[in-house]
Design a protein around this motif. Structure first.
Motif: not given
Length: 181
Positions: A19-27, A99-114
């Motif tokens: 199972r692989v997720l492809i994630l990232g900001l729109d566009g 939007r690099m800062g937004i991308s970073k926040n989304e990445l870090i938030s996601m990676l903190e999930e158990e």
């Protein structure tokens, strides 16, 4: 003994899909990458509302790839798809400096999930064909990837529309997943 039967069943019915997720900001190019990997060509895409899911076979590994929409209103729902994820492909529009800062926040938030603690991270510094795109080293610095000490990760320079870097990135991912198993 269990390993013997597991190996026997896998040889009879094939290995499980990873199972692989492809994630990232729109566009960022997520859907373009998905279909480039699946059918080998660029298809015209529209913004993903919800998700696309496709099977992709690469290097004798079969992936169930979930491409989730990246709009602000959709991102909170990403966590609904985290369970049983083997790897995350995080796609960054390297030319979208604002939007690099937004991308970073989304990445870090996601990676903190158990549920994603053991998932391998593959970052695509995408849209390298555009003028003014940040280099992979600059994207890595902007995202704070060097702080990821307890996670297997790698960043690759890619252009989804040209297909550049995708082969090398998927080669790394398949090797990382095989090593982990």
């Amino acid at each position: 003994m269990g390993g013997f039967f597991s190996g026997l069943f896998q040889s009879l019915w094939g290995a499980k899909e990873l199972r692989v997720l492809i994630l990232g900001l729109d566009g960022a190019g997520k859907t373009t990458i998905l279909y480039r990997l699946q059918i080998g060509e660029v298809v015209t895409t529209i913004p993903t509302i919800g998700f696309n899911v496709e099977s992709v076979t690469y290097n004798n590994l079969k992936f169930q790839v979930w491409d989730l929409g990246g709009q602000t209103s959709i991102r909170p729902y990403w966590r609904c798809y985290y369970a049983n994820t083997d790897a995350v492909i995080y796609v960054v529009d390297s030319a979208d400096r604002d939007r690099m800062g937004i991308s970073k926040n989304e990445l870090i938030s996601m990676l903190e999930e158990e549920e994603l603690k053991k998932a391998i991270l593959l970052v695509f510094a995408n849209k390298q064909d555009l003028e003014g795109a940040l280099t992979p080293a600059e994207v890595s610095r902007e995202l704070g990837l060097s702080a990821l000490k307890s996670r297997t990760w790698q960043i690759f320079k890619t252009s989804a529309t040209q297909g550049a870097g995708l082969e090398e990135a998927m080669e790394w991912l398949t090797n990382a997943l095989k090593t982990r198993q």
